[in-house]
Structure formats: C-alpha cells, structure tokens
Motif scaffolding. Structure first.
Motif, PDB file in Angstrom:
ATOM      1  N   GLU A   1     -32.443 -37.219  -3.372  1.00  0.00           N
ATOM      2  CA  GLU A   1     -31.891 -36.937  -2.044  1.00  0.00           C
ATOM      3  C   GLU A   1     -30.396 -37.242  -1.997  1.00  0.00           C
ATOM      4  O   GLU A   1     -29.610 -36.485  -1.428  1.00  0.00           O
ATOM      5  CB  GLU A   1     -32.624 -37.757  -0.982  1.00  0.00           C
ATOM      6  N   GLN A   2     -30.019 -38.392  -2.581  1.00  0.00           N
ATOM      7  CA  GLN A   2     -28.603 -38.763  -2.607  1.00  0.00           C
ATOM      8  C   GLN A   2     -27.790 -37.727  -3.380  1.00  0.00           C
ATOM      9  O   GLN A   2     -26.699 -37.346  -2.959  1.00  0.00           O
ATOM     10  CB  GLN A   2     -28.439 -40.144  -3.233  1.00  0.00           C
TER      11      GLN A   2
ATOM     12  N   THR B   1     -39.495 -48.246   0.717  1.00  0.00           N
ATOM     13  CA  THR B   1     -40.071 -49.452   0.114  1.00  0.00           C
ATOM     14  C   THR B   1     -41.017 -50.173   1.069  1.00  0.00           C
ATOM     15  O   THR B   1     -42.127 -50.573   0.685  1.00  0.00           O
ATOM     16  CB  THR B   1     -38.935 -50.394  -0.316  1.00  0.00           C
ATOM     17  N   ALA B   2     -40.602 -50.334   2.322  1.00  0.00           N
ATOM     18  CA  ALA B   2     -41.417 -51.075   3.284  1.00  0.00           C
ATOM     19  C   ALA B   2     -42.768 -50.390   3.495  1.00  0.00           C
ATOM     20  O   ALA B   2     -43.816 -51.053   3.566  1.00  0.00           O
ATOM     21  CB  ALA B   2     -40.677 -51.206   4.607  1.00  0.00           C
TER      22      ALA B   2
ATOM     23  N   ALA C   1     -45.350 -46.217  -7.536  1.00  0.00           N
ATOM     24  CA  ALA C   1     -44.959 -45.652  -6.236  1.00  0.00           C
ATOM     25  C   ALA C   1     -43.504 -45.999  -5.917  1.00  0.00           C
ATOM     26  O   ALA C   1     -42.733 -45.158  -5.427  1.00  0.00           O
ATOM     27  CB  ALA C   1     -45.879 -46.176  -5.133  1.00  0.00           C
ATOM     28  N   LEU C   2     -43.123 -47.259  -6.185  1.00  0.00           N
ATOM     29  CA  LEU C   2     -41.730 -47.669  -5.977  1.00  0.00           C
ATOM     30  C   LEU C   2     -40.799 -46.896  -6.907  1.00  0.00           C
ATOM     31  O   LEU C   2     -39.689 -46.512  -6.518  1.00  0.00           O
ATOM     32  CB  LEU C   2     -41.589 -49.175  -6.206  1.00  0.00           C
ATOM     33  N   GLU C   3     -41.255 -46.656  -8.127  1.00  0.00           N
ATOM     34  CA  GLU C   3     -40.451 -45.903  -9.097  1.00  0.00           C
ATOM     35  C   GLU C   3     -40.206 -44.474  -8.601  1.00  0.00           C
ATOM     36  O   GLU C   3     -39.082 -43.969  -8.616  1.00  0.00           O
ATOM     37  CB  GLU C   3     -41.176 -45.882 -10.445  1.00  0.00           C
ATOM     38  N   SER C   4     -41.300 -43.838  -8.146  1.00  0.00           N
ATOM     39  CA  SER C   4     -41.160 -42.456  -7.674  1.00  0.00           C
ATOM     40  C   SER C   4     -40.322 -42.391  -6.411  1.00  0.00           C
ATOM     41  O   SER C   4     -39.545 -41.460  -6.211  1.00  0.00           O
ATOM     42  CB  SER C   4     -42.544 -41.848  -7.420  1.00  0.00           C
ATOM     43  N   ALA C   5     -40.458 -43.411  -5.529  1.00  0.00           N
ATOM     44  CA  ALA C   5     -39.646 -43.447  -4.316  1.00  0.00           C
ATOM     45  C   ALA C   5     -38.167 -43.584  -4.659  1.00  0.00           C
ATOM     46  O   ALA C   5     -37.308 -42.960  -4.033  1.00  0.00           O
ATOM     47  CB  ALA C   5     -40.077 -44.606  -3.416  1.00  0.00           C
ATOM     48  N   ALA C   6     -37.865 -44.411  -5.672  1.00  0.00           N
ATOM     49  CA  ALA C   6     -36.474 -44.573  -6.099  1.00  0.00           C
ATOM     50  C   ALA C   6     -35.923 -43.268  -6.650  1.00  0.00           C
ATOM     51  O   ALA C   6     -34.771 -42.883  -6.362  1.00  0.00           O
ATOM     52  CB  ALA C   6     -36.373 -45.677  -7.144  1.00  0.00           C
ATOM     53  N   LEU C   7     -36.777 -42.575  -7.441  1.00  0.00           N
ATOM     54  CA  LEU C   7     -36.340 -41.282  -7.982  1.00  0.00           C
ATOM     55  C   LEU C   7     -36.129 -40.262  -6.854  1.00  0.00           C
ATOM     56  O   LEU C   7     -35.175 -39.489  -6.862  1.00  0.00           O
ATOM     57  CB  LEU C   7     -37.380 -40.763  -8.978  1.00  0.00           C
TER      58      LEU C   7
ATOM     59  N   ILE D   1     -50.613 -45.299  -1.121  1.00  0.00           N
ATOM     60  CA  ILE D   1     -49.455 -46.089  -1.525  1.00  0.00           C
ATOM     61  C   ILE D   1     -48.264 -45.184  -1.833  1.00  0.00           C
ATOM     62  O   ILE D   1     -47.114 -45.512  -1.537  1.00  0.00           O
ATOM     63  CB  ILE D   1     -49.798 -46.955  -2.762  1.00  0.00           C
ATOM     64  N   PHE D   2     -48.578 -44.017  -2.447  1.00  0.00           N
ATOM     65  CA  PHE D   2     -47.500 -43.140  -2.879  1.00  0.00           C
ATOM     66  C   PHE D   2     -46.865 -42.369  -1.716  1.00  0.00           C
ATOM     67  O   PHE D   2     -45.779 -41.837  -1.854  1.00  0.00           O
ATOM     68  CB  PHE D   2     -48.033 -42.150  -3.929  1.00  0.00           C
ATOM     69  N   GLY D   3     -47.537 -42.307  -0.583  1.00  0.00           N
ATOM     70  CA  GLY D   3     -46.964 -41.608   0.566  1.00  0.00           C
ATOM     71  C   GLY D   3     -47.039 -40.102   0.401  1.00  0.00           C
ATOM     72  O   GLY D   3     -47.251 -39.580  -0.677  1.00  0.00           O
ATOM     73  N   ASP D   4     -46.875 -39.389   1.512  1.00  0.00           N
ATOM     74  CA  ASP D   4     -46.953 -37.936   1.471  1.00  0.00           C
ATOM     75  C   ASP D   4     -45.774 -37.262   2.138  1.00  0.00           C
ATOM     76  O   ASP D   4     -45.767 -36.059   2.338  1.00  0.00           O
ATOM     77  CB  ASP D   4     -48.256 -37.465   2.137  1.00  0.00           C
TER      78      ASP D   4
END
Length: 648
Positions: free
Chosen positions: A190-191, A56-57, A179-185, A46-49
């Motif tokens: 990156e931004q 998100t998708a 996972a969504l939280e870490s992706a947002a961070l 879920i967390f991705g690598d």
C-alpha cells in the motif's frame, strides 16, 4: 479367551473402574479433538479479509479470541518487535492485564529468561514473581522471522494443562506470526502504491507545467496565455473595467544573438523575465497603480516577445501608465556576462471588447499595433485602431483632454435654482459642472463624468468644484445676496477618499463661509455599497456642519431600516419619476410614497426635473416643498444665477 480376573484371584471391581475411566478419557479426548479442530478452523479470522482488519491490533485481537478458547489464562499480553528490534506490549485485553504482564516480563528481561524464551520454538513455563501462578512465554515467529512474544498467566490449578493444548497454542501463534507477516507485506505494498501515485501525480503536474510554461523563463507560454485570455473574456459580466492585451517585442534583439551568441541572448531573455516578474507579479503595481497581481498574466510568447494580460483595469489611462513603466524597465542598459547591452522595445495594445471579442482577434490586433509602433520609430507603444475614430482611440484622446482641461481651467460650474413651491423664493441650487471644450463647445456631464470617474480625474475635478462653489458663495455674501444652500454631487470614487472630510473642512474654512451653505448629494447605490463605512463617513460630514442629501432617491436599493440611521437632511426625487406625472399611475404612486416617507422621517424633499405646470401642481398638492427643473430655470452660469437671484 477373555481374561478372568476372578480366576486369577483379583476382585472384578477394579477392572470395571478402569474401563469406566478409560471410556471417560476417550470421550474427553474425542471431545477435545473436535473442539481443537473447531479452534483451528476459526484461525482463518486471524488473517483478516479486508484492509480494515489487517492491522496489527485486529490480528492480535483475533488470535487472542482463539487462544482464549484453548487455555483459561488469567491474564495475557502480546509483544511485537518494532523496526529497532525492541519488544513492545501492543495488545492486552484490559489495563489490568497490561500492567500485570508488563511487571512479570520486566523481571524475565532482567534475569535473561525472556531472551532465552525467544530462541525456543515451544511454550516456556516460568514461575511468577509471587510463586502463586505460572507465566507461559511463547515466541511469535515464522520459520524465518521473529514477530513478537506471547505472555500469559495460568493459575496453579491449570498448571497441568495437557500437552495438546500447548501444541494448539503453538499452532495459533505460528499462524499469528504469518498473519503479521502478510499484514506487513500488505502495508508495504500500500505504501509503495501511495508513493507511486504521488510520483505519478508529481510527474503529471511537471508535464502539465512543461506543456504550459516556457522552459527558459518559467513564465506561462503562448498556450497558457491564450487559455487565460479566453477565461478572462468568459468572465466579463461587467464592462465597467477594461481588459487589455499587451504584446512586447524587443527592438533589434537579433543583433545581441549575432554579436554575443545565443547563450548570451538566452541569459538576457531570462534576466528580462525575472525583471518583468518582479514588476508585474510583485507588489510594485499594486503599490503604484492599485492593480493586484491576480489580475495580471505575464507570459513569454516565444523568441524575444512577451505578452501581458491586464484584467479589471479601471481606465485606459492606467493602461498607458503601466505600459510606460514597462518600457522604462526594459529601455536601459543590461549587464550580460560583463557586456553592457542597451535595449529598447515596441509595445502594442488591444482592448476588449472594442478591438475584438475573442482571444485570437485581440492577440492579432495587439500584434498589429506592436508592428505599427516599430514602424513609427520603435521604443514606443500604440493602441490598435481600425481608424482614427475607433472607440479605443477616442476614449484615450478624451482622457488626455480631460487631464489637460482641469489644468487649463476649462470647466465651469452652472447653478440650477431650487424653488419653494409656496413662496416662490429660491431656497437652494444644485451645482452642475460643465466642460467648455475648445473645439466642441459646452459639454454636459454625460459626455465626460463617467470617464473622469474611471480614470480618477473625478477626484481632482470634485475638489475643484467644491472650491469654486465656496468662492461663489463668498462672492454672493459680499454682494449682499440672501444666500441659498448649494448642493454638490459626490461621486462614488470621491466618497471613498480617505481624506474627504479633511478636504471639505479645509476648503470651506479657507473660503470663510458657513458649512451650512453646502449640501453634499450622494446616490443610494454609492451609500449602499458598504453600509458601515458609509454611515461613519456621513456622520463625520454631518459633524462638520454640511447638509446631506440622497440624490435620485427611489432608483437604488436602500431599505427603510438603513435610511433611518443615515444622518441626512434631504431626499431628492429622481426626474425619471417626475417626467410622466400626473398621468402615469405607477410614477404617481412612487412620488406620493417618497413624499410621505420624507415627511414621516422629518426630511426635506426636493423634486427634480419639473418642467410643466401640471407637474408642479401635482407635487404641490402632495406637500412637496421644493422643486427644481426647466419650469423655473435651466442651469445657469454664475453671472446668470446672480441675476436670477436678484430678480427673485
């Protein structure tokens, strides 16, 4: 002691059935726990690598794959909270799932059950609209932040789902929230990195700009001026055009600083920078002199000194006119904070490669010329000269003399006869311009035509030659001579004149002669520069009634395919091919081929530079009809040409 069912009056079969069912239950539970552990272990996906599946998708897709292994949902949908706290359905396995789940959730939003479910940290089971299934809502949240909502439809046969499965659902969605939280961070980082990179790049550009530009006028400074000059020198593959370095220094500028203060002096320099920018980097020079802003570098070198690079300038006369305009722009009254300040300037010019072949030398010599202008009384310009006979100075003098020569009618037209090799009759003549210099005597075209072409004087000179030839033809007609056609050379610059056809028509009409007496000669290279334009111009001239010839044929690069489309009458064999015939096998082959080509295209062929009987005999055997050269006559002034015609 074991419990004996029989002794207590009970039948043993119920005990066995109970034990059997108990064993099945334990086996199923063990299998379920093993399966649950496998699902939990797979949640790391879920967390991705990588950056590719941290969006998100991808997170919701991986979460759905885990949930799909826990519970047999008929339909599912995943809502995410946006920046405005609105829940949006962003992932559903199919369009059918999306449509169905949205309809169910819309009902819960209206009746308030959706809002109630947001505040519950466990699955909320609600009846569907048709009461045929159960909708499970489960908030997707960390301990501190709500990220979204899960909605899934269970059939009636699955309503009795075990408590363990629902707990497992909560664990998966809890991890999905993180996972969504870490992706947002990660996206935020990156931004921030992109923003930091943009800021760094902008600051780097600003530092480079500050390093290479003058802070007061925002013009290139001496560093960039020298760099661009070196680049221009490095690009000089052709020396047909000029590269001029111009240095300008304000006269007595120190008085402005002393009387009005340095602030006023800075304002004056800034204002001058703007004035010069409008002149040199706007459209004014392109409109006035045909020189583009891309060929100009304007710089403030320091103090009250400005530098200008003029690249790809056709003539030194054009440099002079631009410098004169520059002096006019500066030498006037300037208003500085209510004070009227009259300025003049001194200008020095050096020209590559005559006055130096590197940037430092050109700048040094232009500076010396500027100092010389100050010594000579200021408010003027000077070219750099090593001595009075320097090439730059001589060329400038020659340009000025040419302009005056045209006004003083110092030019003459001489005629070289063109003779029919069979009859010996004069069938034509080539008009050749000569300059009777008041000090140096009669000058051949080689001494001045190239400079006349560079400076644009050739346009006026060409118009004068056409007018003179037409007048001479009219005179011959009045005197009763059999009139041969007269060939006139057109330069590349003349051929590009937009009013050439109209100019020829008016001149011929004013003289009252037939257009067929005039033949216009153009070189191959002139025609081939732009085939489409050339064909159009040739057709207009042909429609006018004048004859057309390609001069110096064989020295250019026209193809036979193009040649057949040109409305021409004559091919002229260049004298360089005639000089060594007979004897030179290569020249013999070339001349033979040109004569054969002309005959196949039904064109007249004229050989230039015939000086010997052997050359004449060779050409005659090939079938070349017309020749010209010293064997018959040198170019003659008009009176001499009249006598020659009389003799023939």
């Amino acid at each position: 002691m074991p419990y004996n069912m029989a002794e207590n009056g009970n039948h043993p079969l119920p005990e066995m059935e109970f034990l059997k069912r108990r064993v099945e239950y334990l086996e199923q539970t063990t299998q379920w726990h093993s399966y649950a552990m496998d699902v939990l272990a797979s949640m790391t996906a879920i967390f991705g690598d990588s950056a590719r599946n941290r969006d998100t998708a991808s997170i919701l897709k991986n979460a759905h794959e885990c949930i799909d292994r826990i519970l047999d949902f008929q339909q599912t949908g995943y809502y995410i909270v946006d920046d405005e706290s609105s829940f949006n359905l962003v992932y559903a396995p199919s369009q059918e799932d999306k449509t169905s789940i949205e309809a169910e959730v819309e009902v819960f939003i209206r009746n308030g059950m959706f809002s109630w479910a947001i505040n519950q940290n466990h699955p909320v089971c609600l009846p569907s609209r048709d009461r045929q299934s159960t909708i499970i809502l489960h908030v997707i949240s960390t301990r501190t932040r709500i990220r979204g909502m899960f909605a899934g439809r269970l059939g009636e046969e699955r309503v009795g789902t075990t408590e363990s499965a629902l707990k497992l659902l909560s664990i998966v969605l809890f991890n999905t929230a993180y996972a969504l939280e870490s992706a947002a961070l990660y996206a935020l980082m990156e931004q921030q990195q992109r923003t930091l990179k943009k800021i760094t790049e902008r600051q780097s550009k600003e530092l480079v700009h500050q390093y290479s530009h003058d802070l007061l006028t925002n013009l290139p400074n001496r560093i960039l001026f020298v760099d661009r000059l070196e680049q221009s020198i490095g690009r000089r593959a052709s020396r047909d055009a000029h590269l001029a370095v111009i240095l300008l220094d304000l006269d007595n500028f120190k008085r402005v600083n002393d009387s009005l203060g340095h602030k006023s002096g800075d304002l004056l320099i800034k204002q001058l920078g703007e004035d010069l920018r409008k002149v040199f980097l706007g459209n004014e020079l392109a409109r006035r002199y045909g020189i583009e802003a891309s060929s100009i570098t304007l710089s403030r070198l320091g103090g009250d000194e400005f530098g200008i690079i003029l690249d790809e300038v056709d003539s030194l006369d054009l440099v002079v006119r631009i410098v004169q305009h520059l002096i006019e722009v500066i030498s006037r009254e300037h208003d500085i904070e209510g004070h009227q300040v009259f300025l003049t300037c001194s200008v020095g010019i050096s020209v590559f490669p005559y006055d130096g072949d590197d940037a430092d030398t050109l700048i040094k010599n232009a500076d010396a010329a500027m100092y010389d202008a100050k010594q000579r009384g200021r408010n003027s310009f000077q070219f750099y000269t090593k001595d009075i006979n320097s090439q730059t100075y001589r060329q400038l003098i020659l340009e000025n003399q040419l302009v005056k020569a045209l006004a003083r009618e110092e030019f003459e037209v001489h005629y070289q006869p063109q003779v029919d090799v069979i009859s010996g009759q004069v069938v034509g003549a080539e008009a050749l311009v000569r300059w009777r210099h008041p000090e140096k005597g009669l000058q051949p075209p080689a001494n001045f035509i190239a400079i006349a072409e560079e400076t644009g004087i050739i346009e006026g000179l060409g118009a004068w030659v056409l007018q003179k030839v037409c007048q001479d033809i009219r005179q011959l007609t009045r005197d009763g001579y059999r009139i041969p056609r007269i060939s006139i050379n057109l330069s590349a610059r003349q051929f590009r004149q937009s009013d050439l056809v109209e100019q020829c028509r008016n001149t011929i009409r004013s003289a009252g002669i037939a257009p067929a007496y005039i033949e216009l000669e153009l070189t191959e290279s002139t025609i081939m520069k732009d085939i489409d334009i050339a064909v159009g111009m040739l057709r207009q001239l042909n429609a006018l009634g004048v004859r057309l010839a390609i001069d110096d044929f064989g020295t250019g690069y026209s193809s036979l395919n193009n040649l057949k489309h040109f409305p021409i009458d004559t091919l002229k064999i260049d004298k360089s091919f005639v000089r060594d015939i007979p004897g030179d096998r290569d020249d013999e082959a070339i001349v033979t081929a040109i004569v054969a080509l002309a005959k196949s295209l039904e064109l007249e062929v004229v050989a230039e530079g015939v000086e010997t009987r052997e050359q004449l005999g060779f050409l005659k055997r090939l079938g070349c009809e017309i020749v010209q050269g010293y064997f018959f006559s040198r170019p003659l002034p008009f009176e001499g040409f009249r006598e020659y015609l009389k003799g023939k």
